[in-house]
Write a protein that holds these residues in place. Structure first.
Motif, short mmCIF file in Angstrom:
data_model
loop_
_atom_site.label_atom_id
_atom_site.label_comp_id
_atom_site.label_asym_id
_atom_site.label_seq_id
_atom_site.Cartn_x
_atom_site.Cartn_y
_atom_site.Cartn_z
N GLY A 152 0.76 -1.23 0.00
CA GLY A 152 0.00 0.00 0.00
C GLY A 152 0.79 1.28 0.00
N LEU A 153 2.05 1.25 -0.47
CA LEU A 153 2.88 2.46 -0.42
C LEU A 153 3.91 2.48 -1.53
N GLN A 154 4.55 3.64 -1.67
CA GLN A 154 5.73 3.79 -2.51
C GLN A 154 6.90 4.16 -1.62
N THR A 155 8.09 3.60 -1.90
CA THR A 155 9.29 4.00 -1.18
C THR A 155 10.13 4.90 -2.08
N VAL A 156 10.71 5.93 -1.47
CA VAL A 156 11.59 6.85 -2.19
C VAL A 156 12.93 6.85 -1.48
N SER A 157 13.99 6.48 -2.18
CA SER A 157 15.35 6.48 -1.64
C SER A 157 16.10 7.67 -2.22
N TRP A 158 16.72 8.48 -1.31
CA TRP A 158 17.47 9.66 -1.75
C TRP A 158 18.72 9.76 -0.90
#
Length: 350
Positions: free
Chosen positions: A90-96
């Motif tokens: 149920g989500l999106q992950t954002v790696s920065w």
């Protein structure tokens, strides 16, 4: 990244609720300060991360529902990052990243090398699992890991998507910006989101002032990575904290009163109108959903698939604690209760 707390809290994010610790501004839009709490990530040689979302004070900024800020950690001292396969729904992950190199592998068959200034977004949908490991070339690890809640109409999609984007720097009088999601300062990211969002790294020169045009329908949070005297709308935002502004502002003034360059992460979006229940690495809507996700993960269900190519610090397919995947914590033996999100306005002490 996984939430590795052994007794993870339960969060239900929606409108309404209680105010938290507050700050009064000196003019312009009101600003609320959200301080971080420290959470260990990993085993005996865990690195600590600083978590500003979710908190009791506030659980969402737009659809941004999770903000972990880590480093700089010297790999020689901590052993680096070694997060074995773990699930998401149920989500999106954002790696920065600001510094370091991380290898990403997921059950959608995606393998990527995450480097500073390169945005990597993974969409879990109905279920995915992935691993994240600092590579041998990484001397130190420093960056943010972010989660975005998916709206109900797309959260059950079976696709396991992954997008990679390298934004071009945008120069302004007092510094530069890298816009990795949404639109800001004339730069637009092509990366897909399912609610209106913005995400950007800002570099502000010593003594620099930026009058930043923003969408008045968005609420915003400004995370301070470096900078001892960063001010948002005249309010001092401490290092590692988030300065929050609600909807309505068309311009936000960001100033760096220090003698060193400031690095900041701006997150914003339209208020997320759905109630979202978060436990461990799962986003759902009910206790029954979360319970089902946990059982399927524990029993190696097909919802999440399998990660191929994970090479941990304990060798191929193993982390340094010898695990090939991260088991879910025990569920609390109670019906999970809502934790309400305040309205999209900075809460100000009287």
């Amino acid at each position: 990244m996984t939430n590795t707390e052994t007794r993870p809290g339960t969060f239900v994010c929606s409108e309404g609720g209680l105010p938290g610790p507050l700050a009064a501004c000196e003019g312009g839009a009101p600003v609320e300060i959200i301080t971080a709490r420290t959470v260990p990530l990993g085993g005996p040689r865990a690195i600590n991360v600083r978590r500003t979302l979710p908190q009791r004070q506030r659980s969402l900024i737009g659809a941004w529902c999770f903000v972990d800020h880590f480093g700089p950690h010297e790999v020689a001292d901590t052993g680096g990052m070694d997060v074995a396969p773990h699930p998401h729904t149920g989500l999106q992950t954002v790696s920065w990243l600001f510094d370091g190199v991380i290898a990403h592998n997921d059950s959608g068959g995606n393998a990527a090398t995450i480097r500073p200034g390169q945005m990597n977004l993974m969409t879990a949908g109905a279920g995915i699992c992935h691993s994240e490991t600092s590579t041998p070339e990484a001397v130190r690890i420093h960056g943010v890991q972010l989660w975005v809640a998916l709206p109900d109409e797309v959260r059950h999609r079976p696709e396991r998507d992954f997008e990679h984007y390298v934004p071009e720097p945008v120069e302004f009088d007092a510094g530069t910006a890298l816009v990795f999601l949404g639109s800001l300062l004339g730069s637009r990211s092509p990366v897909s989101t399912y609610t209106p969002l913005v995400g950007a790294e800002l570099r502000l020169d010593p003594g620099g002032v930026l009058d930043l045009p923003v969408d008045p329908e968005f609420e915003h949070g400004l995370l301070v990575d470096t900078g001892e005297d960063v001010r948002l709308e005249g309010v001092h935002v401490p290092k590692d904290a988030v300065g929050y502004t609600g909807v309505g502002a068309q311009t936000l003034r960001v100033a760096n009163g220090g003698d060193q360059s400031a690095r900041l992460v701006l997150l914003g979006g339209a208020p997320f109108g759905e109630e979202v229940l978060m436990w461990w690495n799962f986003l759902g809507r009910t206790t029954e959903e979360i319970t089902r996700y946990r059982e399927e993960w524990q029993h190696h269900g097909e919802r999440f698939g399998r990660v191929e190519g994970y090479v941990g610090h304990g060798g191929p397919g193993r982390n340094r604690e010898g695990m090939s995947r991260i088991p879910a914590p025990e569920l609390p033996p109670v019906q999970m209760r809502p934790r309400k999100n305040p309205p999209p306005h900075a809460q100000i002490d009287d």
